[in-house]
Design a protein around this motif. Structure first.
Motif, PDB file in Angstrom:
ATOM      1  N   LEU A  45      35.687 -14.987  90.867  1.00 11.83           N
ATOM      2  CA  LEU A  45      35.967 -14.625  89.659  1.00 11.83           C
ATOM      3  C   LEU A  45      36.869 -13.476  90.434  1.00 11.83           C
ATOM      4  CD1 LEU A  45      33.001 -13.624  87.854  1.00 11.83           C
ATOM      5  CD2 LEU A  45      35.222 -16.035  87.042  1.00 11.83           C
ATOM      6  N   VAL A  46      37.069 -13.041  91.415  1.00 12.87           N
ATOM      7  CA  VAL A  46      38.111 -12.151  92.006  1.00 12.87           C
ATOM      8  C   VAL A  46      39.810 -12.353  91.204  1.00 12.87           C
ATOM      9  CG1 VAL A  46      38.878 -10.437  93.976  1.00 12.87           C
ATOM     10  CG2 VAL A  46      36.567 -11.352  94.105  1.00 12.87           C
ATOM     11  N   LEU A  47      40.584 -13.154  91.725  1.00 12.70           N
ATOM     12  CA  LEU A  47      41.403 -13.663  91.461  1.00 12.70           C
ATOM     13  C   LEU A  47      42.116 -13.732  90.088  1.00 12.70           C
ATOM     14  CD1 LEU A  47      42.874 -15.240  94.314  1.00 12.70           C
ATOM     15  CD2 LEU A  47      43.341 -13.164  94.059  1.00 12.70           C
ATOM     16  N   PRO A  48      41.158 -14.560  89.163  1.00 11.66           N
ATOM     17  CA  PRO A  48      41.265 -14.557  88.135  1.00 11.66           C
ATOM     18  C   PRO A  48      40.932 -13.659  87.089  1.00 11.66           C
ATOM     19  CG  PRO A  48      39.472 -16.551  88.598  1.00 11.66           C
ATOM     20  CD  PRO A  48      39.845 -15.427  89.835  1.00 11.66           C
ATOM     21  N   SER A  49      40.165 -12.204  87.671  1.00 15.72           N
ATOM     22  CA  SER A  49      39.714 -11.190  86.450  1.00 15.72           C
ATOM     23  C   SER A  49      41.317 -10.245  87.130  1.00 15.72           C
ATOM     24  CB  SER A  49      39.098  -9.812  87.325  1.00 15.72           C
ATOM     25  OG  SER A  49      39.058  -9.497  88.616  1.00 15.72           O
ATOM     26  N   GLY A  50      41.546 -10.365  87.982  1.00 14.39           N
ATOM     27  CA  GLY A  50      43.350  -9.723  88.067  1.00 14.39           C
ATOM     28  C   GLY A  50      44.330 -10.472  87.208  1.00 14.39           C
ATOM     29  N   ALA A  51      44.278 -11.213  87.090  1.00 15.70           N
ATOM     30  CA  ALA A  51      45.529 -11.880  87.032  1.00 15.70           C
ATOM     31  C   ALA A  51      45.719 -11.430  84.919  1.00 15.70           C
ATOM     32  CB  ALA A  51      45.308 -13.099  87.134  1.00 15.70           C
ATOM     33  N   LEU A  52      44.254 -12.176  85.130  1.00 13.89           N
ATOM     34  CA  LEU A  52      44.194 -11.503  83.652  1.00 13.89           C
ATOM     35  C   LEU A  52      44.404 -10.315  82.875  1.00 13.89           C
ATOM     36  CD1 LEU A  52      40.412 -13.870  83.541  1.00 13.89           C
ATOM     37  CD2 LEU A  52      42.904 -14.544  81.730  1.00 13.89           C
ATOM     38  N   LEU A  53      44.123  -9.074  83.473  1.00 16.96           N
ATOM     39  CA  LEU A  53      44.049  -8.144  83.116  1.00 16.96           C
ATOM     40  C   LEU A  53      45.794  -8.160  83.054  1.00 16.96           C
ATOM     41  CD1 LEU A  53      43.104  -5.305  82.116  1.00 16.96           C
ATOM     42  CD2 LEU A  53      43.167  -4.683  84.778  1.00 16.96           C
ATOM     43  N   ALA A  54      46.745  -8.019  84.599  1.00 17.40           N
ATOM     44  CA  ALA A  54      47.686  -8.735  84.264  1.00 17.40           C
ATOM     45  C   ALA A  54      48.871  -8.943  82.917  1.00 17.40           C
ATOM     46  CB  ALA A  54      48.148  -8.609  85.614  1.00 17.40           C
ATOM     47  N   THR A  55      48.485  -9.842  82.830  1.00 19.70           N
ATOM     48  CA  THR A  55      48.540 -11.087  81.740  1.00 19.70           C
ATOM     49  C   THR A  55      48.496 -10.006  80.251  1.00 19.70           C
ATOM     50  OG1 THR A  55      48.308 -13.271  82.561  1.00 19.70           O
ATOM     51  CG2 THR A  55      48.693 -13.166  80.836  1.00 19.70           C
ATOM     52  N   GLY A  56      47.376  -9.640  80.317  1.00 20.03           N
ATOM     53  CA  GLY A  56      47.326  -8.744  78.679  1.00 20.03           C
ATOM     54  C   GLY A  56      48.158  -7.492  78.999  1.00 20.03           C
ATOM     55  N   LEU A  57      48.408  -7.073  80.222  1.00 20.72           N
ATOM     56  CA  LEU A  57      48.825  -5.981  80.175  1.00 20.72           C
ATOM     57  C   LEU A  57      50.739  -6.527  80.044  1.00 20.72           C
ATOM     58  CD1 LEU A  57      47.158  -4.159  83.331  1.00 20.72           C
ATOM     59  CD2 LEU A  57      47.592  -3.218  81.182  1.00 20.72           C
ATOM     60  N   ALA A  58      51.133  -7.455  80.557  1.00 22.51           N
ATOM     61  CA  ALA A  58      52.160  -7.804  80.426  1.00 22.51           C
ATOM     62  C   ALA A  58      52.558  -7.646  79.150  1.00 22.51           C
ATOM     63  CB  ALA A  58      52.869  -8.691  81.234  1.00 22.51           C
ATOM     64  N   ILE A  59      51.588  -8.333  78.282  1.00 16.70           N
ATOM     65  CA  ILE A  59      52.071  -8.965  77.051  1.00 16.70           C
ATOM     66  C   ILE A  59      52.275  -7.830  76.136  1.00 16.70           C
ATOM     67  CG2 ILE A  59      51.424 -10.531  74.742  1.00 16.70           C
ATOM     68  CD1 ILE A  59      50.725 -12.394  76.953  1.00 16.70           C
ATOM     69  N   ARG A  60      51.195  -6.511  75.866  1.00 13.07           N
ATOM     70  CA  ARG A  60      50.824  -6.184  74.976  1.00 13.07           C
ATOM     71  C   ARG A  60      51.783  -5.389  74.539  1.00 13.07           C
ATOM     72  NH1 ARG A  60      46.154  -0.982  74.975  1.00 13.07           N
ATOM     73  NH2 ARG A  60      47.700  -0.105  72.519  1.00 13.07           N
ATOM     74  N   PRO A  61      52.739  -4.509  75.894  1.00 11.58           N
ATOM     75  CA  PRO A  61      53.621  -3.690  75.005  1.00 11.58           C
ATOM     76  C   PRO A  61      54.789  -3.942  73.710  1.00 11.58           C
ATOM     77  CG  PRO A  61      53.613  -3.000  77.620  1.00 11.58           C
ATOM     78  CD  PRO A  61      52.932  -4.869  76.971  1.00 11.58           C
ATOM     79  N   PHE A  62      54.843  -5.054  74.303  1.00 17.81           N
ATOM     80  CA  PHE A  62      56.450  -5.996  73.285  1.00 17.81           C
ATOM     81  C   PHE A  62      55.318  -6.916  71.684  1.00 17.81           C
ATOM     82  CE2 PHE A  62      57.562  -6.815  77.486  1.00 17.81           C
ATOM     83  CZ  PHE A  62      58.491  -6.502  78.061  1.00 17.81           C
ATOM     84  N   ALA A  63      54.702  -7.117  72.152  1.00 15.06           N
ATOM     85  CA  ALA A  63      53.984  -6.898  70.733  1.00 15.06           C
ATOM     86  C   ALA A  63      53.562  -6.251  70.428  1.00 15.06           C
ATOM     87  CB  ALA A  63      52.589  -7.951  71.668  1.00 15.06           C
ATOM     88  N   GLN A  64      52.970  -4.793  70.736  1.00 14.03           N
ATOM     89  CA  GLN A  64      52.485  -3.885  69.693  1.00 14.03           C
ATOM     90  C   GLN A  64      53.844  -3.115  69.066  1.00 14.03           C
ATOM     91  OE1 GLN A  64      49.852  -1.284  71.171  1.00 14.03           O
ATOM     92  NE2 GLN A  64      50.543  -0.022  70.202  1.00 14.03           N
ATOM     93  N   THR A  65      54.655  -2.949  70.316  1.00 19.85           N
ATOM     94  CA  THR A  65      56.113  -2.490  69.088  1.00 19.85           C
ATOM     95  C   THR A  65      56.921  -2.957  68.542  1.00 19.85           C
ATOM     96  OG1 THR A  65      56.285  -1.775  71.183  1.00 19.85           O
ATOM     97  CG2 THR A  65      58.176  -1.589  70.269  1.00 19.85           C
ATOM     98  N   TRP A  66      56.635  -4.740  68.742  1.00 18.01           N
ATOM     99  CA  TRP A  66      57.167  -5.676  67.623  1.00 18.01           C
ATOM    100  C   TRP A  66      56.500  -6.374  66.892  1.00 18.01           C
ATOM    101  CZ3 TRP A  66      59.653  -3.899  72.267  1.00 18.01           C
ATOM    102  CH2 TRP A  66      61.022  -3.599  72.591  1.00 18.01           C
TER     103      TRP A  66
END
Length: 404
Positions: A45-66
């Motif tokens: 679960l080590v690599l998936p945990s970081g990948a999932l967190l990074a994916t959510g982080l990358a999307i949120r600024p654009f999704a929330q702002t617009w």
């Protein structure tokens, strides 16, 4: 314009969960097994945990702002779910590893509670962001009380808790002191966690109930301030010389000393404003909270990240092994300390009477901090020009330092 508050919230989230959060993931996966003398599990679960967190982080600024654009409500919900899954995986790995421990080092309580607080914060965030996404007439801004609860949990319940776990174990060793035992660590841990619990309970009461919760929140912040000041002293970084660090690594002591000093300053300041607000029966002013947060973000968390990462990562070890001087780290330390001072000064100026000076100082602090991080990151981007390969002990060429 109207999108500025959403950008401000996304900025804070990226700083605390993206910058410090991913660092905590990496340090936890490296150190928790060593502290617990147990195997990291479940390792898959080590690599998936970081990948999932990074994916959510990358999307949120654009999704929330617009958020008012088509498809963005779905993306905001998707980002929250991705972060939640990453957080739950992280908590599962840390707690499962600790459950198989073969020794009870005091640091384990910080790792365990930090993982639990992070999972709780990610759960709250997921619920609240989905609620925001489903609101048809809402501005793209999370309710301020809810955002305050999340930011506090991420700062003190997650990042600072793990930093305490690392610092209380590593720093006394660097300064040739005994690591603090349960008698010293447990009161610190209780003060921090009881304070957080009181503060979050107050914010939930204000969100879902009809009480003001000021006394509860202020008491919680006062306890957190006490924990910060006590933690600064227990790390040993406030006094003495890091005599156990090699000469080539002595520059890293600049970051550890600065981290301890800013931790003490932030703890004293937070305790002071919380007690003063308790006496006046009012909430702590946002400007005061903002000042402490940036003391922690720049002066404590970023100092710790740079100091520890430049000490233990393979790229930096290779540079020292190859005789590459680390004097450039002095400039990183100088820039970060100056950025912290300017950001704190700007936060303390009157937001009405000194509006222009306040924001010019904050902007300058941001530029200095970005310059420091760029300077720090350079060896990780271009390591091969200045470093040699570090081979494992026993390798046929381990004694040959001439290969590129």
């Amino acid at each position: 314009g109207a999108r500025w508050p959403a950008l401000a919230q996304a900025h804070g989230h990226l700083q605390i969960v993206g910058w410090s959060g991913l660092f905590v993931f990496g340090m936890a996966y490296r150190l928790v097994p060593r502290v617990a003398s147990a195997e990291l599990r479940p390792r898959q679960l080590v690599l998936p945990s970081g990948a999932l967190l990074a994916t959510g982080l990358a999307i949120r600024p654009f999704a929330q702002t617009w958020l008012d654009r088509p498809g963005m409500p779905f993306l905001l919900s998707f980002s929250a779910v991705m972060e939640l899954l990453g957080g739950l995986m992280f908590a599962t790995i840390v707690l499962a590893t600790l459950s198989g421990r073969r020794r009870n080092a005091p640091s384990i309580v910080f790792f365990a509670s930090g993982a639990a607080w992070f999972a709780f914060a990610q759960t709250l965030q997921c619920v609240w962001l989905i609620d925001l996404a489903l609101s048809e007439d809402a501005a793209p801004v999370l309710d301020l009380l809810r955002d305050d609860a999340l930011v506090t949990l991420y700062f003190w319940g997650f990042a600072l808790t793990f930093i305490f776990g690392v610092a209380l174990r590593a720093m006394p060793t660097f300064y040739a002191r005994e690591m603090p035992g349960w008698r010293g660590v447990l009161p610190l841990w209780l003060s921090l966690n009881i304070g957080l619990a009181l503060f979050v309970a107050a914010r939930l009461w204000q969100t879902y109930g009809d009480g003001d919760g000021y006394r509860l929140a202020n008491t919680g912040l006062a306890l957190v301030g006490v924990a910060m000041a006590a933690g600064a002293w227990l790390t040993g970084g406030l006094r003495g010389v890091a005599s156990r660090l090699r000469p080539s690594s002595q520059v890293n002591a600049l970051f550890l000393r600065a981290m301890a000093i800013w931790l003490l300053v932030g703890g004293i300041y937070l305790g002071y404003v919380a007690v003063r607000a308790l006496q006046d029966n009012r909430p702590v002013a946002f400007d005061d909270v903002d000042a402490v947060r940036h003391i922690v973000a720049l002066g404590v968390i970023t100092m710790m990240i740079v100091g520890m990462a430049s000490l233990i990562t393979p790229v930096m070890a290779a540079r020292r092994f190859g005789g590459v001087a680390a004097t450039w780290l002095v400039w990183v330390a100088l820039l970060l300390n100056l950025a912290t001072i300017l950001r704190l000064t700007g936060a303390l100026l009157d937001p009405v009477e000194r509006y222009d000076e306040r924001h010019w100082l904050m902007a300058t602090a941001g530029i200095l901090a970005m310059a420091a991080i760029a300077l720090f990151a350079r060896p990780f981007v271009l390591p091969s020009r200045t470093a040699v390969t570090v081979l494992p002990i026993g390798h046929p060429d381990a004694g040959d330092h001439t290969h590129p």
